[in-house]
Design an enzyme around this catalytic site. Structure first.
Site, PDB file in Angstrom:
ATOM      1  N   GLU A 164       0.823  -1.208   0.000  1.00  0.00           N
ATOM      2  CA  GLU A 164       0.000   0.000   0.000  1.00  0.00           C
ATOM      3  C   GLU A 164       0.862   1.265   0.000  1.00  0.00           C
ATOM      4  O   GLU A 164       0.540   2.247  -0.665  1.00  0.00           O
ATOM      5  CB  GLU A 164      -0.946   0.001   1.206  1.00  0.00           C
ATOM      6  CG  GLU A 164      -2.060  -1.018   1.120  1.00  0.00           C
ATOM      7  CD  GLU A 164      -3.025  -0.771  -0.043  1.00  0.00           C
ATOM      8  OE1 GLU A 164      -3.074   0.373  -0.543  1.00  0.00           O
ATOM      9  OE2 GLU A 164      -3.718  -1.714  -0.443  1.00  0.00           O
ATOM     10  N   TYR A 170      -5.927   6.238   5.201  1.00  0.00           N
ATOM     11  CA  TYR A 170      -6.159   5.262   4.127  1.00  0.00           C
ATOM     12  C   TYR A 170      -5.356   3.984   4.369  1.00  0.00           C
ATOM     13  O   TYR A 170      -5.902   2.872   4.300  1.00  0.00           O
ATOM     14  CB  TYR A 170      -5.804   5.838   2.755  1.00  0.00           C
ATOM     15  CG  TYR A 170      -5.726   4.735   1.731  1.00  0.00           C
ATOM     16  CD1 TYR A 170      -6.892   4.174   1.221  1.00  0.00           C
ATOM     17  CD2 TYR A 170      -4.497   4.191   1.345  1.00  0.00           C
ATOM     18  CE1 TYR A 170      -6.835   3.101   0.349  1.00  0.00           C
ATOM     19  CE2 TYR A 170      -4.435   3.118   0.472  1.00  0.00           C
ATOM     20  CZ  TYR A 170      -5.608   2.580  -0.029  1.00  0.00           C
ATOM     21  OH  TYR A 170      -5.547   1.521  -0.882  1.00  0.00           O
ATOM     22  N   ASP A 218      -9.496   4.493  -2.095  1.00  0.00           N
ATOM     23  CA  ASP A 218      -8.405   5.034  -2.903  1.00  0.00           C
ATOM     24  C   ASP A 218      -8.997   5.677  -4.150  1.00  0.00           C
ATOM     25  O   ASP A 218     -10.223   5.841  -4.270  1.00  0.00           O
ATOM     26  CB  ASP A 218      -7.391   3.945  -3.247  1.00  0.00           C
ATOM     27  CG  ASP A 218      -7.952   2.875  -4.185  1.00  0.00           C
ATOM     28  OD1 ASP A 218      -9.170   2.894  -4.494  1.00  0.00           O
ATOM     29  OD2 ASP A 218      -7.163   2.022  -4.630  1.00  0.00           O
TER      30      ASP A 218
END
Length: 340
Positions: free
Chosen positions: A43, A126, A144
């Site tokens: 990520e 996030y 996202d």
């Protein structure tokens, strides 16, 4: 739109058949749980970077540092060199800080809640949601750019980005449930990446076609982009036979901690030769060797290259093969200066 349970069932069924095979992911219904270190690392790498570009970096990192504790023990310079070419180098510094916090404060075990993840250095909302959902199956709202695009089309959101971000996040939150939250997050990402694409979406094969209010690449709406300011600088390519003089940039700031060519400051006005030569790193017979253009997030850069041959002392000489450890802006400048 039909009810949420039916929509979720359609997308999860599609994901079961069409999930992308990614090295940090476990297939749906495999009975295994994704490695939280792998999820977190992927990520971080995928922020501002595509899957094809990030994948070889991920494989290199996990081969050299297969656990978060191994990464925590790695020298800063080795990690920064391995990151070269991925861009946004503050991410690499945050990666190390986070790994070391996990090793020192959590016994090498990645926290399994959004709250615990958010407490780690460099981990934002996030990333915490993504790791919590994908690695630990927590019902987190993972949003996202792909998910924003799906929500904007699914609900025909007229508010342009970036102003629409809170609205899109709230819409995505309505669809989060306790059932398969990790697969749900990845299903939305995969849908946006492969079907609900930025241009020419494949609406006719979309599992959510019956639910979608837009089915158009006119969504999401976007506010006009402001002009990106331009800066100017001069890079110094000092060579000694097959070696090039490099410097280590300060740990803080843009491209911090990275090996680089020496440069002037980057400013709004172009540098004259006289101004540039007055701040050259060493006294030498400098000559112009071309220029490059490079775009950063917040500005565009014109970087002139000045080259000289010298055996100056107190310089960190690097073989030309080692230039790949530099960020792409300096690698481009070195290649131009060397005529490669």
């Amino acid at each position: 739109m039909s009810d949420v349970a039916a929509l979720r069932a359609r997308l999860l069924a599609w994901y079961d058949e069409n999930a992308r095979a990614l090295p940090w992911r476990v297939p749906p219904h495999s009975g295994r749980r994704a490695d939280p270190y792998f999820v977190w690392l992927s990520e971080v790498m995928l922020q501002q970077t595509t899957v094809p570009h990030a994948t070889p970096y991920f494989l290199t990192f996990t081969s050299r540092w297969p656990t978060v504790s191994a990464l925590a023990a790695a020298p800063d310079a080795d990690v920064m060199a391995a990151w070269a070419g991925l861009g946004y180098y503050a991410r690499a510094r945050n990666l190390l800080a986070c790994a070391r916090a996990v090793a020192a404060d959590h016994g090498g075990v990645v926290p399994d809640t959004e709250e615990g993840l958010r407490a780690l250095p460099g981990v934002g909302a996030y990333t915490a949601a993504a790791v919590a959902a994908i690695a630990f199956d927590r019902p987190a709202n993972v949003v996202d750019g792909n998910v924003e695009r799906v929500m904007a089309r699914l609900y025909a959101v007229e508010t342009p980005l970036p102003e629409a971000k809170p609205e899109l996040k709230a819409l995505a939150a309505r669809l989060v449930a306790d059932d398969r939250p990790g697969d749900w997050a990845q299903a939305l990402m995969d849908l946006g990446a492969t079907v609900c694409r930025p241009k020419s979406p494949l609406c006719t094969i979309c599992p959510l076609l019956a639910d979608c209010a837009a089915c158009s690449d006119a969504y999401p709406k976007k506010s006009p982009k402001a002009d990106r300011p331009r800066r100017h600088g001069v890079a110094w390519l000092l060579t000694k036979g097959g070696k090039v003089a490099l410097v280590r940039r300060p740990p803080k700031g843009l491209l911090g901690g990275m090996l680089a060519l020496p440069t002037t400051d980057w400013r709004a006005m172009p540098w004259t030769d006289a101004e540039a030569l007055a701040v050259a790193p060493v006294s030498a017979a400098w000559k112009g060797a071309g220029s490059i253009e490079h775009v950063f997030t917040h500005f565009a850069l014109t970087l002139r290259v000045m080259r000289a041959e010298s055996d100056a002392p107190d310089v960190e000489w690097t073989d030309r093969s080692g230039l790949e450890a530099m960020p792409s802006v300096f690698l481009k400048a070195a290649r131009v200066g060397l005529g490669l």
